[in-house]
Design a protein around this motif. Structure first.
Motif, PDB file in Angstrom:
ATOM      1  N   SER A 136      52.559  33.403  44.110  1.00  0.00           N
ATOM      2  CA  SER A 136      52.982  32.455  43.080  1.00  0.00           C
ATOM      3  C   SER A 136      52.691  32.997  41.674  1.00  0.00           C
ATOM      4  N   CYS A 137      52.630  32.119  40.681  1.00  0.00           N
ATOM      5  CA  CYS A 137      52.545  32.566  39.290  1.00  0.00           C
ATOM      6  C   CYS A 137      51.856  31.476  38.470  1.00  0.00           C
ATOM      7  N   PRO A 138      50.978  31.860  37.520  1.00  0.00           N
ATOM      8  CA  PRO A 138      50.254  30.844  36.752  1.00  0.00           C
ATOM      9  C   PRO A 138      51.050  30.299  35.563  1.00  0.00           C
ATOM     10  N   PHE A 139      52.264  30.790  35.335  1.00  0.00           N
ATOM     11  CA  PHE A 139      53.051  30.335  34.177  1.00  0.00           C
ATOM     12  C   PHE A 139      54.096  29.303  34.612  1.00  0.00           C
ATOM     13  N   ALA A 140      54.828  28.812  33.646  1.00  0.00           N
ATOM     14  CA  ALA A 140      55.826  27.788  33.973  1.00  0.00           C
ATOM     15  C   ALA A 140      57.049  27.958  33.080  1.00  0.00           C
ATOM     16  N   CYS A 141      57.667  29.148  33.141  1.00  0.00           N
ATOM     17  CA  CYS A 141      58.869  29.389  32.335  1.00  0.00           C
ATOM     18  C   CYS A 141      59.940  28.371  32.753  1.00  0.00           C
ATOM     19  N   ALA A 142      60.617  27.814  31.749  1.00  0.00           N
ATOM     20  CA  ALA A 142      61.481  26.664  32.018  1.00  0.00           C
ATOM     21  C   ALA A 142      62.704  26.990  32.863  1.00  0.00           C
ATOM     22  N   PHE A 143      63.075  28.284  32.968  1.00  0.00           N
ATOM     23  CA  PHE A 143      64.270  28.662  33.738  1.00  0.00           C
ATOM     24  C   PHE A 143      63.921  29.050  35.169  1.00  0.00           C
ATOM     25  N   CYS A 144      62.635  29.025  35.521  1.00  0.00           N
ATOM     26  CA  CYS A 144      62.182  29.661  36.756  1.00  0.00           C
ATOM     27  C   CYS A 144      61.651  28.645  37.766  1.00  0.00           C
ATOM     28  N   GLY A 145      62.144  28.732  38.997  1.00  0.00           N
ATOM     29  CA  GLY A 145      61.695  27.811  40.038  1.00  0.00           C
ATOM     30  C   GLY A 145      60.589  28.400  40.901  1.00  0.00           C
ATOM     31  N   PHE A 146      60.163  29.619  40.572  1.00  0.00           N
ATOM     32  CA  PHE A 146      59.232  30.319  41.457  1.00  0.00           C
ATOM     33  C   PHE A 146      57.884  29.606  41.623  1.00  0.00           C
ATOM     34  N   PRO A 147      57.200  29.215  40.518  1.00  0.00           N
ATOM     35  CA  PRO A 147      55.889  28.567  40.722  1.00  0.00           C
ATOM     36  C   PRO A 147      56.001  27.279  41.544  1.00  0.00           C
ATOM     37  N   GLU A 148      57.054  26.510  41.322  1.00  0.00           N
ATOM     38  CA  GLU A 148      57.271  25.265  42.079  1.00  0.00           C
ATOM     39  C   GLU A 148      57.483  25.582  43.557  1.00  0.00           C
ATOM     40  N   ASP A 181      54.294  41.577  42.744  1.00  0.00           N
ATOM     41  CA  ASP A 181      53.767  40.355  42.120  1.00  0.00           C
ATOM     42  C   ASP A 181      54.561  40.072  40.839  1.00  0.00           C
ATOM     43  N   ASP A 182      54.884  38.804  40.621  1.00  0.00           N
ATOM     44  CA  ASP A 182      55.638  38.476  39.402  1.00  0.00           C
ATOM     45  C   ASP A 182      54.814  38.687  38.150  1.00  0.00           C
ATOM     46  N   THR A 183      53.498  38.580  38.286  1.00  0.00           N
ATOM     47  CA  THR A 183      52.624  38.760  37.119  1.00  0.00           C
ATOM     48  C   THR A 183      51.475  39.678  37.517  1.00  0.00           C
ATOM     49  N   PHE A 184      51.809  40.946  37.744  1.00  0.00           N
ATOM     50  CA  PHE A 184      50.835  41.912  38.241  1.00  0.00           C
ATOM     51  C   PHE A 184      49.692  42.105  37.243  1.00  0.00           C
ATOM     52  N   LEU A 211      55.959  43.321  34.387  1.00  0.00           N
ATOM     53  CA  LEU A 211      54.879  43.309  33.389  1.00  0.00           C
ATOM     54  C   LEU A 211      55.088  42.175  32.388  1.00  0.00           C
ATOM     55  N   ARG A 212      54.042  41.366  32.161  1.00  0.00           N
ATOM     56  CA  ARG A 212      54.075  40.326  31.100  1.00  0.00           C
ATOM     57  C   ARG A 212      53.634  40.985  29.798  1.00  0.00           C
ATOM     58  N   SER A 213      54.538  41.061  28.831  1.00  0.00           N
ATOM     59  CA  SER A 213      54.247  41.809  27.595  1.00  0.00           C
ATOM     60  C   SER A 213      53.190  41.141  26.722  1.00  0.00           C
TER      61      SER A 213
END
Ligand code: SF4
Length: 408
Positions: A136-148, A181-184, A211-213
């Motif tokens: 999963s991922c600790p962020f919540a980008c508004a276009f992304c359904g991955f964390p949900e 990983d989405d946020t390695f 990579l998260r810049s």
């Protein structure tokens, strides 16, 4: 055969794979699970879901954010010739169409689900291996359904990652690892510890990752280069700060510029992925993305039409933007999907500071593959530029039947 659906947002690739297995072996039981399946019960009613499963063509489906435990139960039952139809979280075919059992969430520990590489022959593993160190991922980008979809964010301690990398090294012959990983690089401290661990062990393979810049400093980038990083996938999404704010992204164009520049100095390939048509997008913001790519000059890029996923945060706020439609057919206050497709083509034609990387068959991972097969990066780039020039000529030729449908 068990098929996962990690990057699919449409049914076609799944149907193709199922069909391909059927052609090779009619009697093989085909199981499908993964993210595409996890979304379906959230967006389709029971009858539509059963119809969809019929269309996909597999025998058994596994639903849920995880699924490892269910897959083991299904495979064990199949091996022992036992009835599997009572197992939770599955769909299966009956005389009256597909039946879907109740879906029970799983909570499998990453530590308990490490890959046992000793089960595979060296020749089956090959040169290229993908490794997951988090869920999963600790962020919540508004276009992304991955964390949900993927549930609670969890990651492996560094010593477990080390055990896995040691096991991969011991296979012999692996040249390239893709960390999926989405946020390695999050959390930052763990990321640096992982890089130091890789340097200490002097693994001979090269690696690449997302990579998260906004979560990487110069020290981390230098450690990445020293530990064998080939390249990074940057989810730039937009060169417009206004759109990044709408997307609830913390990264800003200045973060991307700094990372791209530093990666260039360190010899790390950058690939920028851009979304066109997110709510708020208009001609001006598209131009900002074009300008950004021409100025920042990531090595490679692609732009794609915004996918209006029904389980994404922005979709739930659709009325704020007069959003109608879904997937790749939508309309909102400032753009519709046809206009976005037009702008994607425009970006392909207008961006000169970066090389377009074709999708569907030539993703960034091909860059590492081709290098391992002996092509230099400059050869790959000129090959792609010749290919892109051919497409550009088609797009610009008024008589070409391909105008307007080269990408879609
Ligand atoms: S786009 Fe990436 S960082 Fe953002 S929520 Fe999705 S997985 Fe996380």
């Amino acid at each position: 055969v068990a098929i996962t659906t990690t990057v699919y947002v449409t049914p076609q690739p799944i149907m193709e794979i199922v069909e391909s297995v059927r052609q090779q072996s009619k009697n093989t039981t085909v199981i499908v699970g993964g993210p595409y399946l996890a979304d379906l019960p959230k967006i389709l009613d029971e009858a539509a879901l059963a119809e969809h499963l019929e269309m996909l063509g597999a025998d058994i489906y596994i639903f849920g954010a995880e699924g490892e435990e269910t897959l083991v139960k299904v495979i064990s039952a199949l091996k022992l010739g036992e009835d599997y139809r009572h197992i939770d979280s599955i769909g299966y075919n009956t005389e009256n169409g597909f039946k879907i059992n109740r879906i029970v969430p799983e909570g499998n520990n990453l530590e308990d689900n490490m890959v046992d590489y000793s089960l595979f022959d060296k020749k089956d593993i090959g040169e290229f291996v993908t490794v997951r160190t988090a869920k999963s991922c600790p962020f919540a980008c508004a276009f992304c359904g991955f964390p949900e979809r993927a549930g609670k964010y969890k990651y492996l301690p560094v010593d477990y990652v080390e055990k896995e990398l040691d096991a991969i090294r011991d296979i012999g012959g692996v040249t390239t690892i893709t960390f999926i990983d989405d946020t390695f690089n999050v959390p930052k401290g763990r990321f640096k510890d992982m890089l130091r661990m890789m340097i200490k062990n002097d693994y001979q393979f090269r690696w690449n990752s997302y990579l998260r810049s906004d979560h990487v400093d110069d020290e981390a980038l230098e450690l990445m280069a020293a530990s064998g990083c080939d390249g990074v996938f940057l989810g730039v999404e937009s060169g417009s700060t206004d759109i990044l704010v709408n997307m609830a992204k913390n990264s800003r164009p200045e973060h991307y510029r700094r990372v791209i520049k530093k990666c260039r100095e360190l010899g790390i390939i950058t690939y920028a992925s851009v979304i066109i048509g997110f709510p708020g997008e208009d001609r001006r913001t598209v131009q900002e993305s074009i300008d950004f790519l021409n100025e920042a000059k990531p090595d490679f890029f692609r732009a794609q039409v915004w996918y209006a996923g029904p389980i994404t945060p922005i979709y739930k706020k659709g009325q704020d933007y007069d959003l109608s439609g879904q997937a790749f057919q939508w309309r909102h206050k400032t753009m519709d999907s046809m206009e976005a497709a037009y702008y994607v083509e425009k970006m392909f034609l207008c961006v000169t500071g970066s090389t377009w990387l074709p999708q569907n068959g030539f993703e960034p991972w091909s860059l590492y593959y081709l290098q391992r097969k002996g092509m230099t990066l400059s050869k790959i780039r000129s090959y792609l530029e010749y290919f892109n020039d051919g497409l550009k000529q088609k797009l610009l030729s008024k008589n070409s039947p391909d105008v307007g449908r080269v990408f879609y």
